[in-house]
Scaffold this active site. Sequence first.
Site, short mmCIF file in Angstrom:
data_model
loop_
_atom_site.label_atom_id
_atom_site.label_comp_id
_atom_site.label_asym_id
_atom_site.label_seq_id
_atom_site.Cartn_x
_atom_site.Cartn_y
_atom_site.Cartn_z
N SER A 68 18.07 60.98 55.49
CA SER A 68 18.72 62.03 54.73
C SER A 68 17.82 63.27 54.66
CB SER A 68 19.12 61.51 53.35
OG SER A 68 20.04 62.35 52.73
N ASP A 214 25.30 58.97 55.66
CA ASP A 214 23.93 59.03 55.14
C ASP A 214 23.19 57.70 55.33
OD1 ASP A 214 21.70 59.06 53.10
OD2 ASP A 214 22.56 61.03 52.73
#
Length: 737
Positions: A68, A214
């Site tokens: 991320s 993610d």
Amino acid sequence: MKHPLLQVAGSILFTLLVAAAFGTEPESDRPRIGLVLSGGGARGAAHIGVLKVLEAQRVPVDCVAGTSMGAIVGGLYASGMSAEEIEQAILEIDWKDILKDDTSREKLSFRRKRDEDEFLLRSEIGLNRGEVQLPMGLIQGQKLLLELKALTRPVAGVRDFDRLPIPFRAVATDIATGKEVVIGKGDLATAMRASASIPSAFAPVEMDGRLLVDGGVSDNLPVRVARQMCADVLIVVDISTPLRKQEEITDALAVADQLTNIMTRGNTERSLALLDAEDLLLVPDLGDITTLDFPRSGEAVPLGEEAARRIADRLARWSLDEERWLAWQAGRQGGKRRALAPRIAFVRIRNDSGLSDEVLRQQLGIRPGEPLDTRKLEAGISRIYGTDLFQLVTYHLERTPEGTGLVVEARAKRWGPNYLDWSLRFYGDWHSGNGLDVGVGYTRTAINPLGGEFRAIVRVGENPDVFVELYQPLDYHQPFFLNPQLELMRRSVGFFFEGDQIAQYDFRQLRSSLDLGKELGSWGEVRLGYQYAYDRFRLEIGDPVNLPEGSEHEGQLYLQFSTDTFDNLYFPSRGHRGGLGYHLYRRSLGGDHDFEQLTGYWTAVGSLGRNTLLVHARAAYQFGKEAEQSIYGRQDLGGFLHLSGYARHELSGSYLAFGYVGLLRRLNERFSTVPIYLGATLETGNTWEFAEEFGKDWIMGGSLFLGFDTFLGPLYLGVGAAEEDHQSAFVYLGSPF
């Protein structure tokens, strides 16, 4: 025998040349160091602070694995950027703008700007094969991806992440299986974007046939990945959001956020269990900085530095001497320089929409044989995305035997090409009561390779309306278009005397038109058209006034110029918007009267800080006595920003002149959810029935109001006043310009 100084200099030079040539330092007995950077949204800026301390301590990094925001910071560092360069880039980003997909209004095609005149609520609802379809994320990530593309451009030609200045891996999650996906090849910017695709907030990224979200869902702290890449020892930075305390869980949003944190925290704990005694773990204390506090990113950087300085003595055991540090740095910079792109040998379009590749090629404006002009490329990408037909428009450089080429990928919206949009208009004042119009529009885009569009709109309420049009570009360059329209509308028009309404007419019109137009870039257009209309005017309440009951036929040719560079239609801070029209009404064209009319308006806007100045002018003048006898071509004033002290349409005539000077001041902070403005205007103008009266007896007035930029559209609450004791309080939901 060589001088000792020459031998030392030769040794250093040889070391630097080897590092520059191979992107690494010569073999040594030092441990290979892996850097692991966790996800955590805005908290991830703390990673930059850690990198600054590593550089100050001369601690080399042999590989990076990130998730991320950790993948974004780590990927930029692996690409050859220094910690200071990354910090500057992160702090210069306009996070409010980049975390939304809307193309800046100035860059929208003029066709898309006209949509805002019809729809306040761009719903992004698709209607295909009888089913309602929605986007897979609130944000498609177009601007974020292009920003990452710009930052990683020096290594744009590197497809194997082991060949970056520092080997790198980004961790994402396959949304179909929930399994971890370690990305080590492909486009670096796209890999970082995929790793940071927060589910539902960001749309998944499609790579190699998989939909990726993610990496925090599966592996928020990729310790195992870094260990397998290269590392003997690890420097691990965990900035993931801690679990909320019970007293902090107060609503449904807090519950949803806690569930996400529980999932992320679970896999983070599993990764922490893999650390050895020789590994270093940093957990910066980031206080109340949350995942989405991107405007506070700058606050996280020094907190990361502070955490790293606390273990400076442990980092010191891996510090390099000056000579070897310079060699390592030279290897990073050399790797970055080698990847600079040359001239563009070819341009390829990968487009899965119904639009022709040639249309996109013309919009892009990049020709083979030219050096890569990044500003020109980004402007072309913005033009393509500004058509509002694509969920993502991106690019990469591709090396082939024929040279380095530019490949542009334009992915059509999954929920298109049929869309539903909504319009909502509410107005109320002391004099004319309340009115509400609700509308729904159906738009079918890309009905042919040239980009034709079909649209139908139905409105119900105070002013019911049915509207149908076809918009058809005439060639691949798309400057010329045909635009036939058909509309049936109804409106109640009140007539006033000394502030009191004495009559109300029911006005109905059926009109058809055919325009030939030319777009003038994104800032304007010109149209030549013919319109035929049947108008009916019937008394509903009161006594007949200036206009008798009856019907008329309207036939006209018109030439119309329009321009619009507003940055925001509802609360602009810069730009201008205006139009100028010439209308030729003739019996020979199917009408009942012979006369001519000139109409025009202009609004200019400029800002200084939170203050915005608006200047507006509007006029209409008719030539020929028959103009004073006709229903069509009439002008009116009254209502918000149209002599605000009067009721809507209270002043009516064949001739008009009006203008105002206004001031808007933003009251709340830049990143507030609902911007609030305080506004005031000084207005003057009037309408006249006869040419000899034109310009006489101007009326002065003004308004004071609050404006709210809500998710339903612009809402205005205020009061207006004008000469002869005309006063009004109003509520208005809709565009006033």
